[in-house]
Design an enzyme around this catalytic site. Structure first.
Site, PDB file in Angstrom:
ATOM      1  N   HIS A  65       0.866  -1.168   0.000  1.00  0.00           N
ATOM      2  CA  HIS A  65       0.000   0.000   0.000  1.00  0.00           C
ATOM      3  C   HIS A  65       0.909   1.227   0.000  1.00  0.00           C
ATOM      4  CE1 HIS A  65      -3.958  -1.999   1.582  1.00  0.00           C
ATOM      5  NE2 HIS A  65      -3.819  -2.086   0.272  1.00  0.00           N
ATOM      6  N   ASP A 104       1.188   4.167   1.213  1.00  0.00           N
ATOM      7  CA  ASP A 104       1.676   4.912   2.377  1.00  0.00           C
ATOM      8  C   ASP A 104       2.765   4.154   3.142  1.00  0.00           C
ATOM      9  OD1 ASP A 104      -0.392   3.104   3.054  1.00  0.00           O
ATOM     10  OD2 ASP A 104      -0.890   4.181   4.890  1.00  0.00           O
ATOM     11  N   HIS A 105       3.145   2.985   2.624  1.00  0.00           N
ATOM     12  CA  HIS A 105       4.215   2.217   3.255  1.00  0.00           C
ATOM     13  C   HIS A 105       5.424   2.003   2.341  1.00  0.00           C
ATOM     14  CE1 HIS A 105       1.943   1.032   6.927  1.00  0.00           C
ATOM     15  NE2 HIS A 105       0.935   1.367   6.134  1.00  0.00           N
ATOM     16  N   HIS A 110      -4.410  -8.208   6.557  1.00  0.00           N
ATOM     17  CA  HIS A 110      -4.806  -6.924   5.998  1.00  0.00           C
ATOM     18  C   HIS A 110      -5.454  -7.175   4.631  1.00  0.00           C
ATOM     19  CE1 HIS A 110      -4.986  -2.670   5.862  1.00  0.00           C
ATOM     20  NE2 HIS A 110      -4.010  -2.485   4.977  1.00  0.00           N
ATOM     21  N   ASP A 154      -0.097  -2.453   9.305  1.00  0.00           N
ATOM     22  CA  ASP A 154      -1.533  -2.563   9.063  1.00  0.00           C
ATOM     23  C   ASP A 154      -2.053  -3.997   9.230  1.00  0.00           C
ATOM     24  OD1 ASP A 154      -0.610  -0.139   8.244  1.00  0.00           O
ATOM     25  OD2 ASP A 154      -1.897  -0.003   6.488  1.00  0.00           O
TER      26      ASP A 154
END
Length: 301
Positions: A62, A64-65, A140, A210
């Site tokens: 994802h 944002d990682h 996740h 997450d």
């Protein structure tokens, strides 16, 4: 063991907050964990040496990682890096980075090694003489791992008064630190415990990015020194946490309690809330040893 938080907020970068990225210094090794946008700027702000980062661990794909990864790789090249760089992350990360390097004609002048992960069981992904790193399978919306960083137990510590009293030659010191008994010239055998102290207790750090609440990870993180566990929401948004496969502050605290960890650090906050202090207040109703991650904040253990 020192942890520096470069970013710890969910979803998108903002003026004053950054997505997930952190640096763990353990046994004089510097590990970068996740690499959201702005990571290299945060590295500079926190005066962390780029050249000491040789291993990067990406929890999942994802943005944002990991959206900061290609920029960091490119900057390493511009800085004239020659040291190998190892990247550990989900299968597909090599294809993503290679495509960006190919289409921008920006191949690195150092060797780039990808260690792609697919297993849904915990596995050792890095090991040297001082540190071992294992995956922590998480739950996740996409394939996701946390990472467990463990110091290896060190040598026993010499009791200098004891070795002097027994007039033991320094050439035997290493054998003693390795746990061996010593036979003196007069035939007496001195057991190791009379010549040494126990090793300094090994430290450990579990990074759980997450994930929805899952007790499946408890046996992997039991008794760790420090647990970082995502806490995107407060309990009032429990339904949203379940829908998006994230955790609440209370759920993170429940995992910490069941795993008997020494310290819990919360992070990956949704920016819908007025204050991150609310996460600590909520978690402490279940587990008392709670710290709050925040951008630029460092912890030493």
């Amino acid at each position: 063991m020192k942890l520096t938080i470069l970013g710890c907020y969910a979803a998108t970068p903002r003026t004053l907050t950054n997505p997930t990225s952190q640096v763990l210094e353990i046994k004089n090794r510097l590990f970068l964990i996740d690499c959201g946008e702005g990571t290299q700027v945060q590295l500079r702000k926190n005066k962390l040496k780029f050249s000491k980062i040789n291993h990067i661990f990406i929890s999942h794909l994802h943005g944002d990682h990991f959206f900061g990864l290609i920029g960091l790789i490119s900057t390493f090249a511009l800085l004239g890096r020659t040291t190998d760089l190892h990247i550990y992350g989900p299968k597909g990360i090599k294809e993503i980075i290679d495509l960006q390097l190919k289409l921008s004609n920006s191949w690195t002048n150092y060797q780039l090694f990808f260690h792609e992960l697919e297993s849904k069981k915990s596995e050792i992904v890095y090991e040297d003489d001082k540190v071992m790193v294992k995956t922590i399978p998480l739950k996740h919306r996409v394939y996701t791992n946390g990472f467990l960083f463990q110091e290896k137990t060190g040598e026993r510590r010499l009791d200098l008064n004891a070795v002097h009293d027994f007039e033991i030659n320094t050439c035997y010191y290493q054998n003693i630190k390795n746990g061996r008994d010593i036979t003196l010239e007069d035939g007496r055998i001195i057991p190791n415990h009379k010549l040494t102290f126990d090793p300094i207790p090994a430290l450990s750090y579990a990074f759980c990015s997450d994930t929805k609440y899952s007790e499946d990870i408890i046996h992997l993180i039991e008794n760790v020194t420090v647990l970082y566990h995502e806490s995107t929401f407060l309990q009032s948004e429990e339904t949203l946490a379940l829908k998006t496969m994230h955790s609440t502050a209370k759920e993170a605290a429940r995992i910490a309690l069941k795993a008997n960890v020494k310290q819990l650090i919360l992070g990956h906050y949704s920016t819908r809330y007025d204050s991150i202090d609310l996460f600590k207040i909520e978690a402490e109703t279940i587990f008392k040893e709670v710290l709050l991650a925040d951008d630029g904040k460092s912890f030493e253990f």
